[in-house]
Design a protein around this motif. Structure first.
Motif, PDB file in Angstrom:
ATOM      1  N   GLY A 115       0.813  -1.209   0.000  1.00 50.31           N
ATOM      2  CA  GLY A 115       0.000   0.000   0.000  1.00 50.31           C
ATOM      3  C   GLY A 115       0.848   1.261   0.000  1.00 50.31           C
ATOM      4  O   GLY A 115       0.561   2.219  -0.727  1.00 50.31           O
ATOM      5  N   ASP A 116       1.925   1.245   0.804  1.00 51.05           N
ATOM      6  CA  ASP A 116       2.832   2.395   0.831  1.00 51.05           C
ATOM      7  C   ASP A 116       3.478   2.612  -0.530  1.00 51.05           C
ATOM      8  O   ASP A 116       3.600   3.747  -1.000  1.00 51.05           O
ATOM      9  N   LEU A 117       3.903   1.527  -1.171  1.00 52.55           N
ATOM     10  CA  LEU A 117       4.559   1.643  -2.475  1.00 52.55           C
ATOM     11  C   LEU A 117       3.575   2.100  -3.548  1.00 52.55           C
ATOM     12  O   LEU A 117       3.919   2.904  -4.420  1.00 52.55           O
ATOM     13  N   MET A 118       2.346   1.592  -3.493  1.00 55.47           N
ATOM     14  CA  MET A 118       1.335   2.032  -4.455  1.00 55.47           C
ATOM     15  C   MET A 118       1.084   3.533  -4.305  1.00 55.47           C
ATOM     16  O   MET A 118       0.969   4.266  -5.291  1.00 55.47           O
ATOM     17  N   ALA A 119       0.999   3.999  -3.055  1.00 47.07           N
ATOM     18  CA  ALA A 119       0.778   5.426  -2.813  1.00 47.07           C
ATOM     19  C   ALA A 119       1.966   6.244  -3.309  1.00 47.07           C
ATOM     20  O   ALA A 119       1.794   7.311  -3.921  1.00 47.07           O
ATOM     21  N   LEU A 120       3.171   5.750  -3.061  1.00 47.41           N
ATOM     22  CA  LEU A 120       4.370   6.465  -3.493  1.00 47.41           C
ATOM     23  C   LEU A 120       4.456   6.524  -5.016  1.00 47.41           C
ATOM     24  O   LEU A 120       4.666   7.597  -5.594  1.00 47.41           O
ATOM     25  N   PHE A 121       4.298   5.375  -5.666  1.00 43.78           N
ATOM     26  CA  PHE A 121       4.356   5.342  -7.134  1.00 43.78           C
ATOM     27  C   PHE A 121       3.257   6.231  -7.735  1.00 43.78           C
ATOM     28  O   PHE A 121       3.477   6.906  -8.734  1.00 43.78           O
ATOM     29  N   GLY A 122       2.079   6.214  -7.103  1.00 42.57           N
ATOM     30  CA  GLY A 122       0.994   7.066  -7.587  1.00 42.57           C
ATOM     31  C   GLY A 122       1.336   8.547  -7.462  1.00 42.57           C
ATOM     32  O   GLY A 122       1.042   9.348  -8.353  1.00 42.57           O
ATOM     33  N   ALA A 123       1.978   8.910  -6.348  1.00 41.13           N
ATOM     34  CA  ALA A 123       2.373  10.306  -6.152  1.00 41.13           C
ATOM     35  C   ALA A 123       3.430  10.722  -7.173  1.00 41.13           C
ATOM     36  O   ALA A 123       3.392  11.839  -7.695  1.00 41.13           O
ATOM     37  N   ILE A 124       4.369   9.822  -7.462  1.00 39.40           N
ATOM     38  CA  ILE A 124       5.395  10.128  -8.463  1.00 39.40           C
ATOM     39  C   ILE A 124       4.753  10.288  -9.832  1.00 39.40           C
ATOM     40  O   ILE A 124       5.112  11.183 -10.606  1.00 39.40           O
ATOM     41  N   ALA A 125       3.795   9.416 -10.135  1.00 42.47           N
ATOM     42  CA  ALA A 125       3.107   9.498 -11.431  1.00 42.47           C
ATOM     43  C   ALA A 125       2.341  10.810 -11.552  1.00 42.47           C
ATOM     44  O   ALA A 125       2.346  11.451 -12.605  1.00 42.47           O
ATOM     45  N   HIS A 126       1.690  11.219 -10.470  1.00 43.79           N
ATOM     46  CA  HIS A 126       0.964  12.493 -10.479  1.00 43.79           C
ATOM     47  C   HIS A 126       1.931  13.646 -10.688  1.00 43.79           C
ATOM     48  O   HIS A 126       1.664  14.586 -11.441  1.00 43.79           O
ATOM     49  N   ARG A 127       3.068  13.560 -10.027  1.00 44.76           N
ATOM     50  CA  ARG A 127       4.098  14.594 -10.174  1.00 44.76           C
ATOM     51  C   ARG A 127       4.593  14.652 -11.615  1.00 44.76           C
ATOM     52  O   ARG A 127       4.744  15.725 -12.189  1.00 44.76           O
ATOM     53  N   ALA A 128       4.854  13.482 -12.194  1.00 49.34           N
ATOM     54  CA  ALA A 128       5.346  13.440 -13.576  1.00 49.34           C
ATOM     55  C   ALA A 128       4.310  14.005 -14.537  1.00 49.34           C
ATOM     56  O   ALA A 128       4.653  14.694 -15.507  1.00 49.34           O
ATOM     57  N   ASP A 129       3.032  13.728 -14.262  1.00 50.34           N
ATOM     58  CA  ASP A 129       1.974  14.218 -15.139  1.00 50.34           C
ATOM     59  C   ASP A 129       1.867  15.739 -15.081  1.00 50.34           C
ATOM     60  O   ASP A 129       1.516  16.389 -16.071  1.00 50.34           O
ATOM     61  N   ARG A 130       2.199  16.322 -13.939  1.00 56.21           N
ATOM     62  CA  ARG A 130       2.152  17.777 -13.785  1.00 56.21           C
ATOM     63  C   ARG A 130       3.296  18.465 -14.512  1.00 56.21           C
ATOM     64  O   ARG A 130       3.203  19.639 -14.856  1.00 56.21           O
TER      65      ARG A 130
END
Length: 198
Positions: free
Chosen positions: A82-97
């Motif tokens: 769950g922690d890794l999914m949240a982290l990867f999701g945050a990185i993906a959101h950052r990359a999309d921005r």
């Protein structure tokens, strides 16, 4: 006679410059950003900016980092996955921005200017991502999900590298299904492989 504006210094001035640089990036793209325009938007001068950042690419990297910092106090979901999914999701959101033209521009500067390449290499030696990953690992160890592991800078950069690769190749937001594959098929096996042999 109107009152003069108080002179900004230190953190206040730096924040104004970085916000101005980010606004310029969003409006004109990396290729259109100039130190002169950033100075005008921030209400300061070019020499003031050059005293802090040696060139446009350095300024852009600083503005980028300020917009989407990765901090060690990343949220605890209760499980390693769950922690890794949240982290990867945050990185993906950052990359999309982040704008593709900006990333390409910064990388172009790296190839053209050795000092920029040296700056990026220095930053990669101890990226904030390593601290974030180590915090997630330490929580997993405390929960009994992993044996103690000390993550290296290279292993700590893998989540960022994976998401950046997906984002730049596909030029679209990274879907949740891809994030799950990267976590389940790549990063969880990597962490388990780093555990000491019993």
């Amino acid at each position: 006679m109107g009152e003069s504006k108080p002179r900004r210094r230190g953190e206040q001035l730096e924040r104004a410059i970085l916000e101005a640089a980010w606004e310029e990036l969003n409006e004109v793209g990396y290729a259109g950003v100039t130190i002169e325009a950033v100075a005008a938007r921030a209400g300061t001068s070019k020499p003031v900016i050059y005293r802090r950042w040696a060139n446009r690419a350095e300024l852009v990297l600083a503005a980028w980092g300020r917009q989407s910092p990765m901090r060690p106090d990343f949220k605890d979901t209760g499980t390693l996955r769950g922690d890794l999914m949240a982290l990867f999701g945050a990185i993906a959101h950052r990359a999309d921005r982040m704008m593709g033209s900006m990333i390409a521009g910064v990388m172009g500067e790296t190839f053209r200017h050795p000092e920029m390449a040296a700056l990026l290499q220095e930053r990669l030696k101890s990226p904030p991502m390593v601290q974030v990953i180590q915090k997630i690992i330490d929580r997993a160890v405390a929960r009994g999900e992993l044996a103690p592991v000390t993550v290296s800078p290279r292993a700590g950069r893998v989540p960022l590298d994976l998401i950046r690769n997906e984002s730049m190749l596909c030029r679209t937001p990274v879907p949740d299904s891809t994030i799950a594959e990267l976590v389940d098929e790549v990063y969880l096996p990597l962490l388990r492989g780093l555990q000491p042999n019993n």
